[in-house]
Structure formats: C-alpha cells, structure tokens
Enzyme design. Structure first.
Site, PDB file in Angstrom:
ATOM      1  N   ARG A   1       3.127  53.828  -3.225  1.00 30.88           N
ATOM      2  CA  ARG A   1       1.694  54.114  -3.441  1.00 30.88           C
ATOM      3  C   ARG A   1       0.784  53.355  -2.709  1.00 30.88           C
ATOM      4  NH1 ARG A   1      -1.640  53.379  -7.860  1.00 30.88           N
ATOM      5  NH2 ARG A   1       0.220  52.907  -9.066  1.00 30.88           N
TER       6      ARG A   1
ATOM      7  N   TYR B   1     -12.987  75.698   5.797  1.00 34.69           N
ATOM      8  CA  TYR B   1     -11.808  75.741   4.952  1.00 34.69           C
ATOM      9  C   TYR B   1     -11.727  76.172   3.477  1.00 34.69           C
ATOM     10  CZ  TYR B   1      -7.116  74.820   3.409  1.00 34.69           C
ATOM     11  OH  TYR B   1      -5.911  74.956   2.813  1.00 34.69           O
TER      12      TYR B   1
ATOM     13  N   ASP C   1     -14.126  67.526   9.554  1.00 32.60           N
ATOM     14  CA  ASP C   1     -12.547  67.876   9.366  1.00 32.60           C
ATOM     15  C   ASP C   1     -12.345  68.214  10.935  1.00 32.60           C
ATOM     16  OD1 ASP C   1     -10.427  69.277   9.238  1.00 32.60           O
ATOM     17  OD2 ASP C   1     -10.647  70.435   7.469  1.00 32.60           O
TER      18      ASP C   1
ATOM     19  N   LYS D   1      -0.622  70.464  10.289  1.00 33.32           N
ATOM     20  CA  LYS D   1      -0.887  71.278  11.556  1.00 33.32           C
ATOM     21  C   LYS D   1      -0.629  70.798  12.715  1.00 33.32           C
ATOM     22  CE  LYS D   1      -2.972  73.702   8.216  1.00 33.32           C
ATOM     23  NZ  LYS D   1      -3.120  72.872   7.017  1.00 33.32           N
TER      24      LYS D   1
END
Length: 394
Positions: free
Chosen positions: A55, A108, A180, A205
C-alpha cells in the site's frame, strides 16, 4: 535530453535492481525489514518507498511513476488503482470542510458524482462554470475557493478549456488547479506546461492502451504528490502489482499508438462531415470545432475521441437511428471505456442518463442522437467502411 519514444523504453530503470531486461512483477504484499532500526523506520515513513508494504509502494509502480512524471513534465507521480481513485485522492488532498470548488459544466460522469454528491457531504461547496467562457470562471470564484477542477478535452462533448488562462488566473489568486488529461494523453497535451498544478489520468485508457487493466495517476510536484500519497494510504486505492506491470508495458508503445490514433480519428472526422446522415461532428482537430484555434495552441495532436450526432427530424428519431447504427457496427465495439488499440462506440445519453438531469444533459451538450467514438489503431479504410455500412442501414 532524450526524445519521448526513448524515454518510454528506458526511463525509471534505476528501480529495477535485477539483471532482467523486463522488470519483474513484485507480486508480494510485504518486504523483509532492514536489520538496522533506523533504516526500518525510514522505510516505514518515507513517501512512496517501494520496498516496505504494497500500500506504501512497489518497485514497478515507482518505475512507472517516474516515467509518467517525465511525460507530463512534473517532478513526481503517484499511481492509483483506478482513474477515479486518482481524481478523488487528488481532490481530497487539496480541499477541506468550508472550502469552495469551481468545476466545469462538462466532465466525466463519475467525477460529476464526486463533485455533486460526495464533496457536499464533507461541507465542501461546488459551483460550475462554462469552460467555453473564461469570464464565466472568474465570476465563479469566491474568497474561499481553493480548487479549480478541469477536464480538457471534456468527456463526452470535446469542449476545450483554456489552460493558459486558467493557470495564470489560479496562480495569481493562489488557487490550486487539477486537470484531467485522460482524453488528450501527454503525447497530445501537457497541462503543467500551462501552469496547471496537478494532472490526473485514468491510466486505464490511453496510457495502458490495451483495455486489460484499471489504473490512475496523479502528476505534480514532490510536495503535492507526497500529500496525495498520504491521503491514499487512508483511502486504500493502491494499484495492484500486475496492473502496475501491465501499465508499464503498455506505456512502451504510447507514442506510436497515439500518433496512429490521431491520424485515424482526423480522417474519420473529415469523412463524417461529408455524410448526409451525420448532423454534427465534434472533433478538436476540425476547423468546424468552435474552439479549434485554442486546441491548436495547447495541443500537439487532437486525440482519438470524437462525437457525432446522427441526423433525424426530432430527437426521438435521432435516438432510434443512433441505436440502429450501433447495432450494425462490426469493427467498432459497443463497449464502455476508451483509448485502447481497438475502436469503440457508445451512446452517451444512455451512459450518462442516471447521472444527469435533462438540464445538466443539455449543458453538457449531450444529445439523444449522439455517439461517442474512441478510434483505435485499425486501418482507417476499414474504420470508415464500418460506419459506411452501418449508416446505410438507417
């Protein structure tokens, strides 16, 4: 300084401490502690340390992050489990109760839920501006505005935000900016070059490029990335080792893929403009795009994303015709996501229907006859031929 294509192959090699040409997958949750207590304490507390606990960090994640920071022209980067993990972590590392956020009207849909529903639960107010109008942004800023949230080109309507204007305004007022950059990719656009503080991606993406992983990335200064890393420790959105390795592998061909995708998308957009059954084409690389001149100023390429509006006597007929086209496409898959090697086509009004009121849909520029297209690397004549045969059925 190396060229992008070279950096994509060789950047970050210092994190591979094995003789393997291809970095190994560190499929482990934890690592042996150093014998020295001071060294162990340093490993446990150092931001993004790659050999303590998963983590906290991972060697391949560190290598990939260094490569991505170089691509975006920032000091550092942090990988996350998804694009929304990157967006939410970045936002929550900036704002607190009592703050005000200004965001675009079009972005988005999952980011819209974060802004509309989640942030107000923590006492954070959000208002919206028209990304086509710089004056609209300046008029939305308040004394307690701490964050301006951007996405350009926006999803799904390809609206372009003036990054240089926003960056200069925010720096003058001491407001943090997040952009973004998923739709553009760092091959086509680098928001940090225009004064944007934090850049986020859904690495699922274009960065990954093969539709076989989910990931996100936050790119910024060392200070901002370390702050986001500390927030991520609590939110728990660490990227899995195998997905980190897949992302690094996908990035090797990013420049080649995006350049071919840009070329295909521009050719397809020109073809759509001449088709009698296409009412409107939205593509940043077309002179008909209302912000074409701005796109040319801040983008080196115009992405593989475009929207078309199928013609019809009313929106009901447009909807029916759009569905007919979708059902008859053979190469373009009707599937969510974007930016992969394969071409996709979706119906935004169906995907966004649960998240937008009719008024919000109108402001976001979503029409029932609209198709959002993600162009892949197939031969452009085959892509054009696929739409040609599907539109012939209408």
């Amino acid at each position: 300084m190396s060229h992008i294509e070279t950096d994509l192959i060789h950047a970050g090699k210092s994190f591979n401490n094995t003789p393997s040409v291809v970095p190994p997958i560190y499929q482990t949750a934890t690592y042996y502690a150093p014998a020295d207590a001071d060294d162990y304490m340093a490993a446990a507390t150092e931001a993004r340390y790659p050999f303590f606990y998963h983590r906290h960090g991972n060697p391949v994640s560190s290598q990939t992050a260094e490569l991505l920071a170089g691509l975006e022209g920032t000091e550092a980067a942090l990988l996350t489990a998804t694009g929304m993990a990157a967006i939410s972590t970045a936002v929550l590392s900036v704002v607190k109760a009592g703050d005000h956020v200004v965001a675009q009207q079009s972005h988005y849909s999952a980011a819209s839920i974060l802004l509309k529903e989640l942030l107000p639960q923590f006492g954070i107010d959000v208002s919206y501006f028209d990304q086509h109008d710089n004056a609209s942004l300046e008029g939305s800023i308040r004394d307690n505005t701490t964050l301006i949230y951007l996405e350009t080109p926006s999803n799904p309507n390809l609206a372009v935000t003036d990054l240089a204007y926003v960056g200069a305004l925010a720096r003058r007022l001491g407001i943090t900016t997040i952009c973004d950059n998923t739709f553009a990719s760092p091959i086509n656009q680098r928001p940090a070059d225009f004064g944007i503080d934090i850049v986020v991606h859904s690495a699922t993406k274009y960065l990954g490029g093969h539709s076989d992983l989910t990931a996100g990335v936050i790119c910024s200064t060392q200070e901002a990335v370390n702050k986001a890393w500390k927030k991520l420790l609590s939110l728990g959105g660490a990227l899995a080792p195998f997905d980190s390795w897949l992302l690094l592998r996908g990035l090797r061909t990013l420049s080649l893929r995006v350049r071919q995708i840009n070329e295909n998308a521009l050719a397809l957009a020109h073809w759509f403009e001449k088709h009698p059954l296409i009412k409107r084409v939205l593509y940043c690389g077309l002179p008909s795009h209302p912000q074409f001149e701005l796109a040319k100023k801040q983008m080196q390429g115009f992405t593989g994303m475009l929207c078309v509006e199928v013609a019809g006597k009313d929106e009901q007929e447009q909807f029916a015709r759009a569905q007919t086209v979708l059902n008859h496409l053979k190469i373009f898959a009707n599937a969510a996501s974007l930016g992969g090697v394969e071409s996709l086509a979706v119906h935004p009004a169906s995907m966004w229907g649960l998240h937008h009121s009719p008024d919000q849909k109108l402001k976001a520029g979503i029409n029932d006859g609209m198709l959002r297209i993600s162009v892949g690397i197939e031969h452009v004549e085959d892509l054009i031929g696929d739409f040609e045969q599907a539109l012939a059925v209408v």
